[in-house]
Design an enzyme around this catalytic site. Structure first.
Site, mmCIF file in Angstrom:
data_model
loop_
_atom_site.group_PDB
_atom_site.id
_atom_site.type_symbol
_atom_site.label_atom_id
_atom_site.label_comp_id
_atom_site.label_asym_id
_atom_site.label_seq_id
_atom_site.Cartn_x
_atom_site.Cartn_y
_atom_site.Cartn_z
ATOM 1 N N GLU A 253 1.184 -0.805 0.229
ATOM 2 C CA GLU A 253 0.178 -0.260 0.301
ATOM 3 C C GLU A 253 1.070 0.870 -0.251
ATOM 4 O OE1 GLU A 253 -2.627 0.291 3.327
ATOM 5 O OE2 GLU A 253 -3.636 1.973 3.337
ATOM 6 N N ASP B 198 -3.915 9.766 9.707
ATOM 7 C CA ASP B 198 -2.544 9.228 9.977
ATOM 8 C C ASP B 198 -2.220 9.782 11.495
ATOM 9 O OD1 ASP B 198 -2.156 7.285 8.433
ATOM 10 O OD2 ASP B 198 -2.113 9.292 6.908
#
Lengths: 146, 265
Positions: free
Chosen positions: B56, B67
């Site tokens: 990914e 994140d």
């Protein structure tokens, strides 16, 4: 209607938060609105002495009002906002929030263009208790309204 | 809306093979352009060699809201290094000259809108991408992208979290293709403790009948990976890998760690 944005250190510097005057459309934090960003779509840092305006995006409602032409957006610098806050405190006994102080600062430019019959309403959207640290650090004491 | 049927590609082929062999998928996440602008191609090849099943690639964004600190910092560094979406697709083309490992792109919307919406999906496919993850886009907003991903034969990897209801898991699974991204916690990537997630993963598996369920966010060690792989079809590891890359940096050491992870699941 007139909307007043934060020009920070000036629209010609990198340090401002005038998203509607200087931004382009994009998506940040789930909203599609005007944004301060570079050509690759990376969001840029905003600056305003007012915490509530120190943001590289703006509400989608404002973006829509700008596109409709319903609101004219202008901008006011940090220094002009501080001076206006001091003025409102001295003349009205009201300490405005720094965000709202931007709106008062625009009166200097707006009022000379109006006639006696016009009624001007300012949205004093917040109180300045939260900004006392900023006001205190600006050494406004002793400066009185012209 | 007319939806062209999603056509299987390297990603679905790989996941089918793994299921037939009764193996779990190891997905490794890298921020493109980190630590150096040109680290990505050699790193992906090293990870593929060491046993990663799927890679990914994260498109760095200034405001990566899903994140945690590790991936945020790597994104900031990659942007400083001069990474752009064009550059990443160039790196993908380069990777494709050497390996057939399935490649998935994860990105936030704004850089994609700037690149050009349909152009992004078309170019991603042309450069060799197999699937797309857009963590910002809720189920209700996916239609506009599905028409592009399906036209360009890219898998639509949607996410579920512990806050997703059973009914919604079924709806998200129905729209997804490739795999279902099962977010381990209600929070950002790279959290220190994955906690007791067995019952949650079992619940997702019970309702997601169509796609393999791969779990990500906060998986740090071979032990974590092993625990989760007992209930899921695979694991996704990002922050822990980026930390390894930042700290040790040697290809051999990272390769060894990847082999441990693959052996653990």
């Amino acid at each position: 209607m007139i909307g007043v944005e934060a020009a920070g250190c000036g629209l010609n510097t990198q340090k401002h938060a005038a998203t509607l005057s200087k931004g382009t459309p994009g998506v940040l934090h789930g909203s599609f609105s005007y944004l301060l960003q570079d050509k690759n779509g990376q969001v840029e840092l905003a600056h305003s002495i007012s915490a509530g305006l120190d943001y590289p995006g703006v509400g989608p409602e404002h973006s829509a009002l700008k596109d409709l032409g319903r609101v004219k957006y202008v901008s006011i610098t940090d220094t002009q906002a501080l001076e206006a806050a001091s003025m409102v405190a001295q003349l009205e006994g009201i300490i405005p929030a720094l965000e709202s102080a931007h709106a008062f600062a625009h009166l200097d430019k707006l009022m000379p263009t109006t006639s006696k019959k016009d009624i001007v309403v300012v949205n004093l959207s917040g109180r300045g208790d939260k900004d006392m640290m900023t006001y205190a650090s600006q050494n406004l004491e002793g400066k009185s309204v012209k | 809306m007319k939806r062209e049927k999603y056509e299987s590609n390297r990603l679905t082929t790989k996941l089918t093979q793994l299921r037939e062999r009764n193996e779990k998928a190891l997905v490794l996440f890298l921020t493109a352009g980190y630590p150096k602008l040109d680290s990505t191609v050699p790193l992906v090849l090293e990870l593929a060699q060491a046993g990663a099943d799927i890679i990914e690639l994260g498109i760095p964004f200034s405001d990566p809201l899903a994140d945690g600190p590790v991936i945020q910092a790597s994104s900031q560094q990659a942007i400083k290094n001069g990474i752009t979406l064009e550059y990443i697709l160039g790196q993908v083309k380069e990777i494709r000259k050497h390996t057939n490992i399935p490649l998935v792109l994860m990105g936030y919307l704004n850089p994609i809108l700037h690149y050009g919406e349909e152009k992004f999906f078309a170019d991603a496919r042309k450069s060799g991408i197999d699937g797309i993850i857009l963590p910002e886009v809720p189920l209700e907003e996916t239609d506009r992208f599905l028409s592009f991903t399906r036209k360009h034969h890219l898998a639509d990897i949607l996410l579920v979290s512990p806050a997703t209801t059973d009914k919604r898991i079924r709806e998200i699974d129905e729209v997804s293709s490739g795999f279902l991204y099962c977010v381990s916690t209600t929070g950002v990537t790279g959290r220190s403790n994955i906690g007791d997630i067995e019952s949650y993963v079992k619940r997702v598996k019970r309702h997601a009948k169509k796609n393999p369920v791969l779990v990500g966010f906060g998986i740090k060690t071979p032990t974590d990976a092993q625990r989760i792989a007992q209930h899921a079809d695979g694991v996704i590891i990002g922050s822990a890998l980026i930390q390894k890359i930042t700290q040790v940096g040697t290809a051999t050491e990272i390769g060894d760690w990847v082999r441990q992870l693959k052996n653990a699941i």
